[in-house]
Design a protein around this motif. Structure first.
Motif, PDB file in Angstrom:
ATOM      1  N   MET A  92       0.829  -1.206   0.000  1.00 17.26           N
ATOM      2  CA  MET A  92       0.000   0.000   0.000  1.00 17.26           C
ATOM      3  C   MET A  92       0.867   1.262   0.000  1.00 17.26           C
ATOM      4  SD  MET A  92      -3.008  -1.133   2.656  1.00 17.26           S
ATOM      5  CE  MET A  92      -3.625   0.544   2.732  1.00 17.26           C
ATOM      6  N   LEU A  93       1.908   1.244   0.831  1.00 24.09           N
ATOM      7  CA  LEU A  93       2.799   2.404   0.873  1.00 24.09           C
ATOM      8  C   LEU A  93       3.518   2.587  -0.462  1.00 24.09           C
ATOM      9  CD1 LEU A  93       4.340   2.009   4.447  1.00 24.09           C
ATOM     10  CD2 LEU A  93       2.613   3.655   3.720  1.00 24.09           C
ATOM     11  N   THR A  94       3.916   1.459  -1.071  1.00 21.21           N
ATOM     12  CA  THR A  94       4.582   1.546  -2.369  1.00 21.21           C
ATOM     13  C   THR A  94       3.649   2.119  -3.427  1.00 21.21           C
ATOM     14  OG1 THR A  94       5.950  -0.355  -1.782  1.00 21.21           O
ATOM     15  CG2 THR A  94       5.820   0.216  -4.109  1.00 21.21           C
ATOM     16  N   GLU A  95       2.402   1.621  -3.444  1.00 22.37           N
ATOM     17  CA  GLU A  95       1.439   2.133  -4.422  1.00 22.37           C
ATOM     18  C   GLU A  95       1.134   3.604  -4.178  1.00 22.37           C
ATOM     19  OE1 GLU A  95       0.170   0.789  -7.057  1.00 22.37           O
ATOM     20  OE2 GLU A  95       1.193  -1.122  -6.813  1.00 22.37           O
ATOM     21  N   ARG A  96       1.044   3.966  -2.898  1.00 16.03           N
ATOM     22  CA  ARG A  96       0.754   5.375  -2.591  1.00 16.03           C
ATOM     23  C   ARG A  96       1.899   6.267  -3.027  1.00 16.03           C
ATOM     24  NH1 ARG A  96      -0.790   6.139   3.458  1.00 16.03           N
ATOM     25  NH2 ARG A  96      -2.287   4.561   2.760  1.00 16.03           N
ATOM     26  N   LEU A  97       3.137   5.822  -2.773  1.00 18.19           N
ATOM     27  CA  LEU A  97       4.290   6.611  -3.179  1.00 18.19           C
ATOM     28  C   LEU A  97       4.377   6.702  -4.699  1.00 18.19           C
ATOM     29  CD1 LEU A  97       6.909   8.104  -2.499  1.00 18.19           C
ATOM     30  CD2 LEU A  97       8.055   5.881  -2.407  1.00 18.19           C
ATOM     31  N   ARG A  98       4.138   5.561  -5.360  1.00 17.57           N
ATOM     32  CA  ARG A  98       4.203   5.578  -6.813  1.00 17.57           C
ATOM     33  C   ARG A  98       3.116   6.472  -7.405  1.00 17.57           C
ATOM     34  NH1 ARG A  98       4.202  -0.040  -9.983  1.00 17.57           N
ATOM     35  NH2 ARG A  98       2.207  -0.250  -8.896  1.00 17.57           N
ATOM     36  N   SER A 141       1.759   9.055  -5.970  1.00 17.02           N
ATOM     37  CA  SER A 141       2.119  10.445  -5.712  1.00 17.02           C
ATOM     38  C   SER A 141       3.156  10.949  -6.717  1.00 17.02           C
ATOM     39  CB  SER A 141       2.657  10.593  -4.287  1.00 17.02           C
ATOM     40  OG  SER A 141       1.692  10.196  -3.343  1.00 17.02           O
ATOM     41  N   ILE A 142       4.152  10.079  -6.984  1.00 15.33           N
ATOM     42  CA  ILE A 142       5.191  10.469  -7.950  1.00 15.33           C
ATOM     43  C   ILE A 142       4.590  10.636  -9.345  1.00 15.33           C
ATOM     44  CG2 ILE A 142       7.320   9.721  -9.062  1.00 15.33           C
ATOM     45  CD1 ILE A 142       8.081   8.367  -6.453  1.00 15.33           C
ATOM     46  N   LEU A 143       3.742   9.670  -9.745  1.00 14.58           N
ATOM     47  CA  LEU A 143       3.118   9.765 -11.059  1.00 14.58           C
ATOM     48  C   LEU A 143       2.234  10.993 -11.173  1.00 14.58           C
ATOM     49  CD1 LEU A 143       2.121   6.041 -11.739  1.00 14.58           C
ATOM     50  CD2 LEU A 143       4.047   7.314 -12.674  1.00 14.58           C
ATOM     51  N   SER A 144       1.489  11.274 -10.121  1.00 12.81           N
ATOM     52  CA  SER A 144       0.618  12.450 -10.149  1.00 12.81           C
ATOM     53  C   SER A 144       1.417  13.732 -10.283  1.00 12.81           C
ATOM     54  CB  SER A 144      -0.236  12.483  -8.874  1.00 12.81           C
ATOM     55  OG  SER A 144      -1.048  13.635  -8.852  1.00 12.81           O
ATOM     56  N   ALA A 145       2.531  13.819  -9.505  1.00 15.33           N
ATOM     57  CA  ALA A 145       3.348  15.033  -9.586  1.00 15.33           C
ATOM     58  C   ALA A 145       3.990  15.190 -10.958  1.00 15.33           C
ATOM     59  CB  ALA A 145       4.422  14.991  -8.502  1.00 15.33           C
ATOM     60  N   LEU A 146       4.536  14.079 -11.479  1.00 11.66           N
ATOM     61  CA  LEU A 146       5.188  14.162 -12.786  1.00 11.66           C
ATOM     62  C   LEU A 146       4.201  14.474 -13.898  1.00 11.66           C
ATOM     63  CD1 LEU A 146       7.734  11.199 -12.600  1.00 11.66           C
ATOM     64  CD2 LEU A 146       8.227  13.634 -12.521  1.00 11.66           C
ATOM     65  N   SER A 147       3.078  13.765 -13.903  1.00  8.49           N
ATOM     66  CA  SER A 147       2.117  13.979 -14.978  1.00  8.49           C
ATOM     67  C   SER A 147       1.517  15.376 -14.925  1.00  8.49           C
ATOM     68  CB  SER A 147       1.015  12.929 -14.894  1.00  8.49           C
ATOM     69  OG  SER A 147       0.370  12.982 -13.631  1.00  8.49           O
ATOM     70  N   HIS A 148       1.299  15.889 -13.725  1.00  4.21           N
ATOM     71  CA  HIS A 148       0.751  17.243 -13.601  1.00  4.21           C
ATOM     72  C   HIS A 148       1.741  18.272 -14.111  1.00  4.21           C
ATOM     73  CE1 HIS A 148      -0.428  21.001 -11.582  1.00  4.21           C
ATOM     74  NE2 HIS A 148      -1.666  20.525 -11.714  1.00  4.21           N
ATOM     75  N   ASP A 149       3.026  18.075 -13.816  1.00  4.57           N
ATOM     76  CA  ASP A 149       4.032  19.045 -14.261  1.00  4.57           C
ATOM     77  C   ASP A 149       4.330  18.913 -15.754  1.00  4.57           C
ATOM     78  OD1 ASP A 149       4.199  19.997 -11.710  1.00  4.57           O
ATOM     79  OD2 ASP A 149       5.923  18.755 -11.165  1.00  4.57           O
ATOM     80  N   ASP A 181      -4.624   9.869 -14.552  1.00  3.26           N
ATOM     81  CA  ASP A 181      -5.873   9.183 -14.228  1.00  3.26           C
ATOM     82  C   ASP A 181      -5.633   8.008 -13.291  1.00  3.26           C
ATOM     83  OD1 ASP A 181      -7.227  10.954 -15.810  1.00  3.26           O
ATOM     84  OD2 ASP A 181      -7.310   9.636 -17.563  1.00  3.26           O
ATOM     85  N   MET A 182      -4.561   7.242 -13.560  1.00  2.47           N
ATOM     86  CA  MET A 182      -4.267   6.092 -12.713  1.00  2.47           C
ATOM     87  C   MET A 182      -3.920   6.537 -11.299  1.00  2.47           C
ATOM     88  SD  MET A 182      -4.299   2.813 -13.286  1.00  2.47           S
ATOM     89  CE  MET A 182      -5.008   2.375 -11.705  1.00  2.47           C
ATOM     90  N   ALA A 183      -3.165   7.618 -11.186  1.00  2.00           N
ATOM     91  CA  ALA A 183      -2.820   8.129  -9.861  1.00  2.00           C
ATOM     92  C   ALA A 183      -4.061   8.585  -9.112  1.00  2.00           C
ATOM     93  CB  ALA A 183      -1.827   9.285 -10.003  1.00  2.00           C
ATOM     94  N   MET A 192      -0.447  -2.412 -13.110  1.00  2.00           N
ATOM     95  CA  MET A 192       0.119  -1.278 -13.819  1.00  2.00           C
ATOM     96  C   MET A 192       1.440  -1.665 -14.470  1.00  2.00           C
ATOM     97  SD  MET A 192      -0.887   2.070 -11.515  1.00  2.00           S
ATOM     98  CE  MET A 192       0.732   2.166 -10.936  1.00  2.00           C
ATOM     99  N   PHE A 193       1.670  -1.135 -15.669  1.00  2.00           N
ATOM    100  CA  PHE A 193       2.913  -1.301 -16.432  1.00  2.00           C
ATOM    101  C   PHE A 193       3.153  -2.758 -16.845  1.00  2.00           C
ATOM    102  CE2 PHE A 193       3.651   2.210 -13.381  1.00  2.00           C
ATOM    103  CZ  PHE A 193       3.650   3.261 -14.285  1.00  2.00           C
ATOM    104  N   VAL A 194       2.076  -3.543 -16.957  1.00  2.00           N
ATOM    105  CA  VAL A 194       2.181  -4.912 -17.441  1.00  2.00           C
ATOM    106  C   VAL A 194       1.486  -4.980 -18.789  1.00  2.00           C
ATOM    107  CG1 VAL A 194       1.539  -7.317 -17.054  1.00  2.00           C
ATOM    108  CG2 VAL A 194       2.289  -5.907 -15.145  1.00  2.00           C
TER     109      VAL A 194
END
Length: 509
Positions: free
Chosen positions: A274-280, A282-290, A339-341, A449-451
Motif C-alpha cells: 500500500m505504501l509503495t502504491e501510494r508513493l508511486r 504520488s510520484i506519477l501524479s506530480a510528474l504527470s501534472h508538471d 488518471d491512474m494516480a 500497472m505497467f504490465v
C-alpha cells in the motif's frame, strides 16, 4: 560397548534407596533395643510400622515393601523369644508377624498411592506453569525459528524428548522440517497421515528404529499449519495420557503462533504494498501534472507550424507532423498516468447518470476514428438495452482503451466486434478481436500497472490501459476479465449492474 549412563544413574539411585531403607530399619532396631524391658511388643511393632510409613513417604513403594519385610525380620530376631534367632516360642507371634506384615504392606500401598498422586499433581502444576510461560513466549515471537527453538526447548526440558516441526510447502504437497539443532529422523508417511487427517498418529514399531514415533497435527483456527514430530528415548517408558495431552496442548499453541506469524507477514506485505502504491501514485501524479502543460504547448506549437505563411517545405511539414503525433502520444500517456494516480488515490468521484450505452459507444467510435480506420468494426447491441447508471466520461475511457488495444494488436483488415447483452441482473459488454490473444499464464498480472499483454512487442504502449479499465469498472461496482477465443483472438469483457432505472411518466397530449 560403553554402558548406558541413564541406566547406570538409575541403578545407583536404587542402590542408594535400598541402603537408606536398611539403615532406617537398623536404626529403629537399635533405638527399640534399650526399650525392650520397658515396652510391650505391640508398642515396639508400632515403632517399626512408623518406620515403614516414613520410608513409604520419603523413598517410595519398593523401599517401603523392603522395609516391611525387614521390620518383621528384625522384630522376630531381636524382640521375640527366643531372641537372636528365627525360632518362635509362642505361636501367637506368627499372627503378630502376619498382621504386622499386612498392616505394613497396606500402609505402604496407600501411602505410595498418595505420594504418587501428590507427585503427579505437582508435576501437572509445574507443566501447566511451564505451558503458561511457553504461551507467553510464543505470543511475542516474530520469527519462525523462535517458535521452533522455544517449542523444542520446552519438550526437551519438560519431557526429556526430541521434537521437530514439519511445515508444508506453498502447494501443501510436501512437508519439510524446520532446521534447528540436531536433525531428528521422521517417518514422512506418518507425518503426512497426521497432516491430512488432522489427528494424532503414533507408531511404536518405528520407535526402535530411531525414528520419531508420535506425530501431532498443528491445527490452527484457519487451516492446518504443519506437524509436530516427537521422539522419546528408547529406554524411556511409553508416555501416558497426561503427557500426550500436554503435547496436544503444545501443538495447539504452536499452530496458533504459526498462524499469527503468517498473518503478521501478510499484514506487513500488504502495508508495504500500500505504501509503495501510494508513493508511486504520488510520484506519477506530480510528474504527470508538471508535464501536462509543456506537452500541451508542444502540441499547439506543432499545429502552428502548418499555419506558417509562406508554407513550409514538405520535409519540414513531415517533421512537424511527426512532432505533433509524438507530442500527442506523450500527452495521452501523461493523461493515463494522472488518471491512474487519481483512481488509486480515490480522488475520482463518479458522476453517475441514467443513460443509454449506445451513446457512449458511438462517442468512443467517433473519438477513435483514425485508430480504427484499418479495421472492420461491428457493433452488436440489443434493441431493448435498458438505461444504465454510470459515469459517461469514465466508461467512454474504458471503451476507448479496449478498442484501441484491439486495434493495436489485431492485424490490419481484421474485424473488431463490440457486443452487449443482459445477463443475470448485469449488462455484459465485450470487445473481441482476431489478434494473437493474451498469455493466459500471466492472466493474474494483466490488470497490474505497467504490465503488457506481450512480453516482447514493438507496439507502443505502457501497460496502463487495462489497469485503468479495471479501476473504473470496479468503482462502478462491476467486474472485468479477459480470455482467449477458441477460434483465435482475444475477448475482453466487463459487466455493470443493471440497477433500478427511474420511471418515466408519459406526457399527456
Amino acid at each position: 560397548m560403553s554402558p548406558d549412563p541413564l541406566k547406570t544413574e538409575r541403578a545407583g539411585s536404587a542402590l542408594q534407596t535400598y541402603t537408606l531403607t536398611c539403615a532406617a530399619c537398623a536404626t529403629t532396631t537399635m533405638l527399640a533395643t534399650p526399650l525392650y524391658a520397658y515396652l510391650d511388643s505391640a508398642n515396639i511393632v508400632m515403632l517399626f510400622l512408623l518406620t515403614v510409613l516414613g520410608v513409604a513417604v520419603k523413598l517410595g513403594r519398593n523401599a517401603a515393601v523392603l522395609a516391611s519385610l525387614l521390620s518383621v525380620l528384625c522384630f522376630d530376631i531381636f524382640f521375640v523369644p527366643p531372641r537372636f534367632s528365627l525360632a518362635v516360642s509362642d505361636i501367637q507371634y506368627v499372627v503378630t508377624f502376619f498382621v504386622m506384615l499386612v498392616t505394613a504392606l497396606t500402609t505402604t500401598h496407600f501411602t505410595s498411592v498418595l505420594r504418587q498422586r501428590a507427585q503427579e499433581a505437582l508435576r501437572r502444576e509445574q507443566q501447566t506453569q511451564a505451558l503458561y510461560l511457553l504461551a507467553k513466549q510464543l505470543a511475542g515471537v516474530l520469527q519462525l525459528e523462535q517458535v521452533v527453538e522455544i517449542s523444542a526447548s520446552f519438550i526437551r526440558t519438560q519431557l526429556v524428548a526430541q521434537a521437530v516441526v514439519l511445515l508444508p510447502d506453498e502447494g501443501r504437497h510436501t512437508l519439510s522440517p524446520v532446521p534447528f539443532g540436531a536433525p531428528l529422523p521422521v517417518e514422512m508417511h506418518l507425518a503426512r497421515v497426521a497432516f491430512d487427517s488432522g489427528r494424532f498418529v503414533r507408531s511404536d514399531e518405528v520407535m526402535g528404529m530411531g525414528l520419531a514415533a508420535f506425530y501431532f497435527p498443528l491445527k490452527a483456527p484457519m487451516r492446518m499449519r504443519g506437524v509436530l514430530a516427537v521422539a522419546f528415548p528408547a529406554e524411556a517408558e511409553a508416555p501416558g495420557d497426561a503427557t500426550l495431552s500436554l503435547l496436544e496442548a503444545l501443538s495447539s499453541l504452536i499452530a496458533v503462533a504459526l498462524e499469527r506469524l503468517h498473518y503478521v507477514e501478510v499484514a506487513q506485505a500488504t502495508e508495504v504494498r500500500m505504501l509503495t502504491e501510494r508513493l508511486r501514485s504520488s510520484i506519477l501524479s506530480a510528474l504527470s501534472h508538471d508535464l501536462r502543460t509543456p506537452l500541451t504547448a508542444m502540441v499547439g506549437l506543432a499545429d502552428s507550424l502548418f499555419l506558417v505563411k509562406p508554407t513550409l517545405a514538405p520535409a519540414a511539414l513531415e517533421t512537424a507532423q511527426a512532432l505533433h503525433e509524438q507530442a500527442d502520444r506523450l500527452a495521452s500517456l501523461v493523461g493515463n498516468l494522472l488518471d491512474m494516480a487519481r483512481l488509486n488515490a480515490g480522488e475520482v468521484r463518479l458522476r453517475r447518470e441514467w443513460q443509454l450505452l449506445e451513446e457512449v459507444v458511438g462517442a468512443s467510435l467517433k473519438l477513435l476514428g483514425g485508430a480504427l480506420s484499418k479495421h472492420r468494426i461491428r457493433v452488436i447491441l440489443p434493441p431493448d438495452l435498458p438505461l444504465l447508471e454510470f459515469d459517461a466520461v469514465l466508461i467512454e475511457r474504458v471503451l476507448c482503451n479496449l478498442l484501441e488495444n484491439a486495434a493495436k494488436y489485431a492485424p490490419e483488415g481484421s474485424t473488431i466486434e463490440l457486443r452487449a447483452a443482459v445477463r443475470d441482473g448485469h449488462v455484459d459488454v465485450a470487445v473481441l478481436d482476431e489478434g494473437p490473444g493474451f498469455p493466459m499464464l500471466r492472466k493474474a498480472e494483466l490488470f497490474n500497472m505497467f504490465v503488457r499483454g506481450e512480453a516482447v512487442s514493438g507496439k507502443p504502449g505502457t501497460g496502463l490501459g487495462l489497469a485503468i479499465c479495471k479501476a473504473i469498472i470496479e468503482a462502478h461496482g462491476g467486474e472485468i476479465d479477459v480470455e482467449n477465443r477458441p477460434e483465435g483472438g482475444a475477448r475482453v469483457y466487463f459487466r455493470l449492474p443493471l440497477g433500478v432505472p427511474p420511471s418515466i411518466e408519459e406526457e399527456l397530449p
